[in-house]
Scaffold this motif. Structure first.
Motif, PDB file in Angstrom:
ATOM      1  N   ILE A   1       0.813  -1.123  -0.005  1.00  0.00           N
ATOM      2  CA  ILE A   1      -0.098   0.024  -0.136  1.00  0.00           C
ATOM      3  C   ILE A   1       0.947   1.558  -0.101  1.00  0.00           C
ATOM      4  N   GLU A   2       1.937   1.315   0.886  1.00  0.00           N
ATOM      5  CA  GLU A   2       2.658   2.503   1.078  1.00  0.00           C
ATOM      6  C   GLU A   2       3.630   2.634  -0.454  1.00  0.00           C
ATOM      7  N   GLN A   3       3.926   1.697  -1.153  1.00  0.00           N
ATOM      8  CA  GLN A   3       4.598   1.808  -2.355  1.00  0.00           C
ATOM      9  C   GLN A   3       4.057   1.882  -3.452  1.00  0.00           C
ATOM     10  N   PHE A   4       2.857   1.246  -3.669  1.00  0.00           N
ATOM     11  CA  PHE A   4       1.987   1.246  -4.875  1.00  0.00           C
ATOM     12  C   PHE A   4       0.754   1.881  -4.771  1.00  0.00           C
ATOM     13  N   GLY A   5       0.149   1.791  -3.589  1.00  0.00           N
ATOM     14  CA  GLY A   5      -1.361   2.179  -3.388  1.00  0.00           C
ATOM     15  C   GLY A   5      -2.355   1.024  -3.165  1.00  0.00           C
ATOM     16  N   THR A   6      -3.330   1.293  -2.818  1.00  0.00           N
ATOM     17  CA  THR A   6      -4.400   0.049  -2.479  1.00  0.00           C
ATOM     18  C   THR A   6      -4.803  -0.352  -3.543  1.00  0.00           C
ATOM     19  N   GLU A   7      -4.701   0.260  -4.944  1.00  0.00           N
ATOM     20  CA  GLU A   7      -5.223  -0.391  -6.147  1.00  0.00           C
ATOM     21  C   GLU A   7      -4.399  -1.638  -6.679  1.00  0.00           C
ATOM     22  N   LYS A   8      -3.114  -1.518  -5.961  1.00  0.00           N
ATOM     23  CA  LYS A   8      -2.141  -2.684  -6.541  1.00  0.00           C
ATOM     24  C   LYS A   8      -2.213  -3.950  -5.297  1.00  0.00           C
ATOM     25  N   VAL A   9      -3.025  -3.878  -4.388  1.00  0.00           N
ATOM     26  CA  VAL A   9      -3.078  -4.873  -3.457  1.00  0.00           C
ATOM     27  C   VAL A   9      -3.845  -6.145  -4.104  1.00  0.00           C
ATOM     28  N   GLY A  10      -2.831  -7.003  -4.262  1.00  0.00           N
ATOM     29  CA  GLY A  10      -3.347  -8.265  -4.638  1.00  0.00           C
ATOM     30  C   GLY A  10      -2.474  -9.430  -4.445  1.00  0.00           C
ATOM     31  N   VAL A  11      -2.818 -10.601  -4.406  1.00  0.00           N
ATOM     32  CA  VAL A  11      -2.176 -11.839  -3.906  1.00  0.00           C
ATOM     33  C   VAL A  11      -0.762 -11.943  -4.675  1.00  0.00           C
ATOM     34  N   ASN A  12      -0.440 -11.709  -5.909  1.00  0.00           N
ATOM     35  CA  ASN A  12       0.609 -11.792  -6.556  1.00  0.00           C
ATOM     36  C   ASN A  12       1.843 -11.039  -5.852  1.00  0.00           C
ATOM     37  N   LEU A  13       1.390  -9.479  -5.808  1.00  0.00           N
ATOM     38  CA  LEU A  13       2.268  -8.744  -5.407  1.00  0.00           C
ATOM     39  C   LEU A  13       2.546  -8.794  -3.868  1.00  0.00           C
ATOM     40  N   ILE A  14       1.555  -9.174  -3.256  1.00  0.00           N
ATOM     41  CA  ILE A  14       1.964  -9.175  -1.702  1.00  0.00           C
ATOM     42  C   ILE A  14       2.756 -10.547  -1.358  1.00  0.00           C
ATOM     43  N   ALA A  15       2.544 -11.569  -2.042  1.00  0.00           N
ATOM     44  CA  ALA A  15       3.265 -12.956  -2.035  1.00  0.00           C
ATOM     45  C   ALA A  15       4.920 -12.381  -2.314  1.00  0.00           C
ATOM     46  N   ARG A  16       5.172 -11.798  -3.538  1.00  0.00           N
ATOM     47  CA  ARG A  16       6.208 -11.557  -3.941  1.00  0.00           C
ATOM     48  C   ARG A  16       7.035 -10.556  -2.954  1.00  0.00           C
ATOM     49  N   THR A  17       6.195  -9.687  -2.547  1.00  0.00           N
ATOM     50  CA  THR A  17       7.033  -8.472  -1.323  1.00  0.00           C
ATOM     51  C   THR A  17       7.382  -9.556  -0.086  1.00  0.00           C
ATOM     52  N   ALA A  18       6.422 -10.499   0.259  1.00  0.00           N
ATOM     53  CA  ALA A  18       6.701 -10.995   1.547  1.00  0.00           C
ATOM     54  C   ALA A  18       7.709 -12.207   1.372  1.00  0.00           C
ATOM     55  N   GLY A  19       7.858 -12.519   0.146  1.00  0.00           N
ATOM     56  CA  GLY A  19       8.751 -13.695  -0.146  1.00  0.00           C
ATOM     57  C   GLY A  19       8.307 -14.993   0.157  1.00  0.00           C
ATOM     58  N   VAL A  20       6.849 -15.160  -0.067  1.00  0.00           N
ATOM     59  CA  VAL A  20       6.399 -16.388   0.215  1.00  0.00           C
ATOM     60  C   VAL A  20       5.538 -16.915  -1.145  1.00  0.00           C
ATOM     61  N   ASN A  21       5.059 -18.171  -0.896  1.00  0.00           N
ATOM     62  CA  ASN A  21       4.319 -18.525  -2.010  1.00  0.00           C
ATOM     63  C   ASN A  21       2.901 -18.081  -1.841  1.00  0.00           C
TER      64      ASN A  21
END
Length: 201
Positions: free
Chosen positions: A27-47
């Motif tokens: 949310i901080e970097q990309f805004g709420t419209e980018k909140v999605g499973v793929n980007l969150i998983a990549r950011t967290a470093g998890v599947n």
């Protein structure tokens, strides 16, 4: 066998924590419209499968994010659990502290302000539903203020004012003559919050 179960539980909690932290980072970097499973998983470093396993959906993840304390510390279970039993004469002080911490969190967390703007703009209620549950727990914990006819309504009123003013600070410099970009301006607001609560405590 017990050790393995404890280790798995600890690993699971650590992973969930990483995922929840990643929501705020996205949310901080990309805004709420980018909140999605793929980007969150990549950011967290998890599947991404783990997001579905632990949270079921993005909505479930967002709801847990609100409850985690990553959203604002006053909404986290730890904050509420640490409040303890509050005697009647200390309730005003407890509510003042809660509101000041909440205001401070919102001033410091752009991601949270973005999330609030997104929620208002989309009309989604899952976050407000989660906040209402937590707020009800807090009101129950603090108890009614002795001279206030409706402590829940007071808390709702103060919370709404804090929401509006902190979100406004991203777009405007002043509200009437209160400087929203200075600590002095916000000190005026916290003084008023304290005065309101003191008068009904």
């Amino acid at each position: 066998m017990k050790i393995d179960t404890k280790v798995k539980k600890r690993d699971r909690e650590r992973t969930k924590g990483k995922i929840l932290k990643a929501v705020g980072e996205v949310i901080e970097q990309f805004g709420t419209e980018k909140v999605g499973v793929n980007l969150i998983a990549r950011t967290a470093g998890v599947n991404k499968v783990l997001i579905y396993r632990y949270f079921e959906s993005v909505d479930g993840l967002m709801e847990q994010y609100v409850k985690s304390g990553e959203y604002v510390s006053t909404m986290g279970d730890d904050y509420i659990d640490n409040m303890g039993n509050i005697p009647a004469e200390e309730r005003g002080k407890a509510l003042t502290s809660l509101m000041n911490t909440f205001l401070s969190d919102l001033r410091e967390r752009k991601a949270t302000r973005d999330l609030l703007r997104w929620e208002i703009g989309t009309g989604k209620t899952m976050l407000s539903d989660a906040r209402n549950q937590v707020a009800t727990r807090i009101v129950d914990k603090i108890g009614d203020l002795p001279n206030c006819k409706d402590t829940s309504a007071l808390m709702a009123f103060l919370t709404a004012g804090i929401y509006y003013m902190t979100i406004s600070s991203d777009y405007r410099e002043k509200m009437i003559d209160v400087d929203l970009h200075s600590d002095e301006g916000w000190k005026r607001i916290t003084n008023v919050i304290e005065s309101i609560i003191v008068n009904v405590a």
